[in-house]
Write an enzyme that holds these catalytic residues in place. Sequence first.
Site, PDB file in Angstrom:
ATOM      1  N   CYS A   1      50.821  33.319  38.431  1.00  0.00           N
ATOM      2  CA  CYS A   1      50.257  33.771  39.704  1.00  0.00           C
ATOM      3  C   CYS A   1      50.782  32.883  40.829  1.00  0.00           C
ATOM      4  O   CYS A   1      50.512  31.670  40.862  1.00  0.00           O
ATOM      5  CB  CYS A   1      48.730  33.727  39.668  1.00  0.00           C
ATOM      6  SG  CYS A   1      47.970  34.206  41.240  1.00  0.00           S
TER       7      CYS A   1
ATOM      8  N   CYS B   1      47.352  40.572  43.422  1.00  0.00           N
ATOM      9  CA  CYS B   1      46.741  39.714  42.395  1.00  0.00           C
ATOM     10  C   CYS B   1      47.060  40.261  41.006  1.00  0.00           C
ATOM     11  O   CYS B   1      46.825  41.449  40.732  1.00  0.00           O
ATOM     12  CB  CYS B   1      45.231  39.659  42.612  1.00  0.00           C
ATOM     13  SG  CYS B   1      44.316  38.887  41.253  1.00  0.00           S
TER      14      CYS B   1
ATOM     15  N   CYS C   1      25.730  37.244  29.853  1.00  0.00           N
ATOM     16  CA  CYS C   1      26.889  36.736  30.588  1.00  0.00           C
ATOM     17  C   CYS C   1      26.676  35.282  30.999  1.00  0.00           C
ATOM     18  O   CYS C   1      27.478  34.724  31.744  1.00  0.00           O
ATOM     19  CB  CYS C   1      27.169  37.605  31.808  1.00  0.00           C
ATOM     20  SG  CYS C   1      25.821  37.637  33.011  1.00  0.00           S
TER      21      CYS C   1
END
Length: 414
Positions: free
Chosen positions: A3, A91, A373
């Site tokens: 990235c 992205c 989560c």
Amino acid sequence: MQCLHFDAGRCRSCTLLDVPRPDQVRGKEEHVRDLLAAYDDVAWLPPVVGPGAGFRNKAKMVALGTAEAPVLGIVGPPGPYAGLDVDLTDCPLYPPELQAAFGPLSELVTRADLTPYDLAPAVGPDGRRRRVTPRDAAARGELKHVLVTLSPDGELMVRLVLRSTAAVDRVRKHLGWLAATLPALAVLSVNVQPAHAAVLEGEQEIVLTERSTLPMRLDGITLHLRPQSFFQTNTDVAAALYRQAREWVDDIAPASVWDLYCGVGGFALHCAAPGRAVTGIEISAEAVASATTTAAELAALPPDVVVGDHDAAWWRGAMADVRFDAGDAASFALGSDADPELVIVNPPRRGIGADLAGRLERSGARHVVYSSCNATTLARDLADMPSLRPRRARLLDMFPQTDHYEVLVLLQRA
């Protein structure tokens, strides 16, 4: 995953990007195992690991720049890009279909003259922009965020978060152009968020397209996602999550199930079966409407249609005793005199809390399937349910390149 934004310091959202993927997963599994170390007889299944790039089905972009030259991305993190506008339309977490939508959406911002919302930025002595608080100056602009969701079939839901309804007609004026330019567009809505606060969206939603739901097809079951409904950000791993829960529930074969925090019905609909009463509870009325729509569709399948491993007659029987109601999960459980044989919980990061944990501890439910989560709050909730012991567990790498993950745990009453 490579990235350029991370390498340059423009974005640091992927906190583990410089850690090899196998080490990321290993570290997450060690973290959750440490939190559940008091339960030494848990059977841990191999982690579910999906792609490390191109996996996100949704983008939450801050609207920056100007109406003539909009920037969709983030405000730069501390460092050389602090406070600057960072374009994240390329992205690598976003699949190509999502990336391809940002160009037309940026043009829509210009065509509809949607000035990005700004808290009256000022220029510091170094020449850089700095962002100020609402107390410092009057905010200006309309467009706060651009939220885009991609379905497994390649369709898109686009939500524009605006400060007010002043620009709604300007957006509607260009709907025909946008639909022609972005053929994948299924739903376009405006969300109104007037507060000068770090709140992603408001309560009012104005749908501009004929369609108001985005079909999310997982293992043949079409979940209908409305603009304000929650859906997991990683479609492939979400499908694996539902499959694992269904496998555990079918092994137990309970006659009755509660699905608390049921969302659009992912767990409830995957775990339904003929002769099994399933009740889904969710605070969002929109999500309940979506789940109810899917249940009705499955109950009305044409005779020659097969969904998943089952024919239409099986699904008609499975949906016969499935219902969804809008309400608070804890209040529903605390106010119910009857107990199911199995409970599924999929709470937000704060967990189910002491009240609901205490209610499940006192209940007659023999099993609980807990999807978490946040393993820290999971461990806290387990301590409040000492007679419900973890028997099986599985880590699902729902959020690659970060230290977040999902974990599914099967609890059995001792």
